[in-house]
Design an enzyme around this catalytic site. Structure first.
Site, PDB file in Angstrom:
ATOM      1  N   THR A 202      46.264 -54.308 -38.026  1.00  0.00           N
ATOM      2  CA  THR A 202      46.449 -53.368 -39.140  1.00  0.00           C
ATOM      3  C   THR A 202      45.376 -52.283 -39.116  1.00  0.00           C
ATOM      4  OG1 THR A 202      47.452 -54.999 -40.580  1.00  0.00           O
ATOM      5  CG2 THR A 202      46.209 -53.278 -41.670  1.00  0.00           C
ATOM      6  N   ARG A 230      59.363 -60.835 -45.282  1.00  0.00           N
ATOM      7  CA  ARG A 230      57.966 -61.133 -45.625  1.00  0.00           C
ATOM      8  C   ARG A 230      57.136 -59.851 -45.780  1.00  0.00           C
ATOM      9  NH1 ARG A 230      52.738 -59.938 -43.279  1.00  0.00           N
ATOM     10  NH2 ARG A 230      51.319 -61.638 -43.754  1.00  0.00           N
ATOM     11  N   VAL A 231      56.337 -59.790 -46.804  1.00  0.00           N
ATOM     12  CA  VAL A 231      55.427 -58.670 -47.005  1.00  0.00           C
ATOM     13  C   VAL A 231      54.017 -59.231 -47.127  1.00  0.00           C
ATOM     14  CG1 VAL A 231      54.774 -56.793 -48.567  1.00  0.00           C
ATOM     15  CG2 VAL A 231      57.195 -57.284 -48.171  1.00  0.00           C
ATOM     16  N   GLY A 232      53.078 -58.621 -46.419  1.00  0.00           N
ATOM     17  CA  GLY A 232      51.691 -59.095 -46.468  1.00  0.00           C
ATOM     18  C   GLY A 232      50.876 -58.366 -47.518  1.00  0.00           C
ATOM     19  N   ASP A 233      49.586 -58.363 -47.335  1.00  0.00           N
ATOM     20  CA  ASP A 233      48.679 -57.777 -48.329  1.00  0.00           C
ATOM     21  C   ASP A 233      48.566 -56.255 -48.229  1.00  0.00           C
ATOM     22  OD1 ASP A 233      47.466 -58.248 -45.785  1.00  0.00           O
ATOM     23  OD2 ASP A 233      45.548 -57.669 -46.666  1.00  0.00           O
ATOM     24  N   THR A 253      42.164 -56.226 -43.686  1.00  0.00           N
ATOM     25  CA  THR A 253      43.006 -56.647 -42.560  1.00  0.00           C
ATOM     26  C   THR A 253      42.800 -58.137 -42.344  1.00  0.00           C
ATOM     27  OG1 THR A 253      43.368 -56.551 -40.186  1.00  0.00           O
ATOM     28  CG2 THR A 253      41.186 -55.884 -40.942  1.00  0.00           C
ATOM     29  N   GLY A 254      43.888 -58.834 -42.052  1.00  0.00           N
ATOM     30  CA  GLY A 254      43.760 -60.268 -41.821  1.00  0.00           C
ATOM     31  C   GLY A 254      45.052 -60.970 -42.169  1.00  0.00           C
ATOM     32  N   GLY A 256      47.551 -61.951 -44.241  1.00  0.00           N
ATOM     33  CA  GLY A 256      47.896 -61.369 -45.529  1.00  0.00           C
ATOM     34  C   GLY A 256      48.145 -62.340 -46.665  1.00  0.00           C
TER      35      GLY A 256
HETATM   36  N1  ASP Z   1      47.158 -58.040 -43.217  1.00  0.00           N
HETATM   37  C1  ASP Z   1      48.335 -57.808 -42.438  1.00  0.00           C
HETATM   38  C2  ASP Z   1      49.468 -58.643 -42.950  1.00  0.00           C
HETATM   39  O1  ASP Z   1      49.244 -59.766 -43.314  1.00  0.00           O
HETATM   40  C3  ASP Z   1      48.149 -58.121 -41.004  1.00  0.00           C
HETATM   41  C4  ASP Z   1      46.972 -57.431 -40.357  1.00  0.00           C
HETATM   42  O2  ASP Z   1      45.943 -57.244 -41.008  1.00  0.00           O
HETATM   43  O3  ASP Z   1      47.088 -57.101 -39.178  1.00  0.00           O
HETATM   44  O4  ASP Z   1      50.575 -58.176 -42.939  1.00  0.00           O
END
Ligand code: ASP
Length: 336
Positions: A202, A230-233, A253-254, A256
């Protein structure tokens, strides 16, 4: 005596002018995760540094020219969205159905205005669409087809879904799907089946402009093998992105799911505001303590109202960089 006083006044005046002009800063991340030097070639490493510097300079130039922090974070992110190196825009990871679904968000620290989009498939630069949601609609978040309809109305640039197809990401999804064959859905979600270059690419940016306004923005393809919409953070205000002129600007980033549950970006700003602690301390409390206890992997980039850049990540590495208030440029990848 009089001349001396005028002279002193002029020196002070020019100093304060100079100081004011320098109060701009920008910081970015290009994803956190198991980024080890042993897995990296010198050529690839160079490419990452160069692309991050290009992104930082693009954002910094906007700030130097008197542009807003909201414009600066977009300029930096667009460079990274257009690069196949990062899991955003062009380099987005694949879903379980081998499609690419993009999420992004942006927030302005002065007004607490925000815009976000999730699950778009044909908008070239998702961050621009998130900004359009903020500036040109009464909503904060739009998803899927509705977001794409809005994108048409506001004149976004569209690409065919193939544009997001990169060999490297395609190989990743094939590998994950092969490894997970025969396993139940719950196991597919399991950490062990994420690709061996288990990193979350990200991209994010935070900036402080000449007016003293902070902004934060994040853009992503999400996580490899995501399904069910699915939706992340990243597009969630308060989880992946937050900006408040009184506290800080954060882009995360991480993994999510953990970042949503921990309300990472807002929690960091809230700790700064309520506890009166430094941004670095607040970030470390959330990333190195709270998230570690939850077993959530990842990191953040932050900027204080004075323009001090801050990084905190609990993974092996995080693509990151800044141009600080002195104009000093830095980019890094690994922990040390
Ligand atoms: N945080 C993002 C997600 O969970 C993934 C990422 O940080 O690469 O969608």
């Amino acid at each position: 005596m009089k001349i001396k006083a005028i002279f002193l006044f002029l020196i002070c005046f020019s100093f304060s002018l100079h100081a004011k002009e320098n109060q701009i800063a920008i910081a970015i991340h290009g994803g956190a995760g198991t980024i080890l030097k042993s897995n990296m070639t010198p050529e690839l490493e160079k490419q990452y540094h160069e692309k991050m510097q290009e992104a930082l300079k693009a954002g910094y130039k906007v700030l130097q020219d008197g542009g807003s922090s909201v414009e600066a974070v977009q300029a930096a992110i667009i460079i990274m969205e257009d690069s196949p190196l990062f899991n955003a825009g062009k380099g987005a990871v694949f879903t379980h159905q081998k499609t690419n679904e993009l999420d992004a968000s942006i927030m302005e620290g002065k007004t607490l205005n925000a815009g976000a989009i999730a699950g778009v498939k044909t908008v070239k630069n998702p961050i621009k669409l998130a900004a359009a949601v903020m500036d040109q609609s009464v909503h904060v978040m739009m998803t899927g087809e509705g977001a794409e309809t809005f994108a048409k109305q506001v004149g976004m640039e569209f690409v065919s879904p193939d544009y997001f197809h990169t060999e490297r990401r395609y190989k990743q999804i094939e590998k994950v799907l092969n490894e997970s064959k025969g396993k139940k859905t719950a196991q597919v979600e399991n950490e062990q089946v994420w690709p061996d270059d288990k990193k979350f690419g990200t991209v994010g940016a935070v900036a402080l402009d000449k007016e003293g306004n902070l902004a934060a923005a994040t853009s992503t393809g999400g996580m490899t093998n995501k399904q069910y919409g699915r939706v992340g953070d990243a597009p969630i205000i308060g989880a992946g992105t937050y900006a408040d002129n009184n506290a800080c600007a954060i882009s995360a980033t991480g993994h999510g799911e953990y970042f949503i549950r921990a309300a990472v970006a807002h929690d960091i700003c809230a700790r700064v505001l309520y506890k009166g602690i430094s941004l670095q301390k607040a970030s470390d409390e959330v990333i190195q303590e709270k998230l570690v206890e939850m077993k959530g992997e990842g990191g953040i980039v932050g900027l204080s109202p004075k323009g001090e850049p801050v990084f905190s990540f609990n993974s092996a590495g995080m693509y990151r960089g800044y141009i600080d208030t002195n104009g000093k440029i830095y980019t890094g990848i690994y922990k040390n």
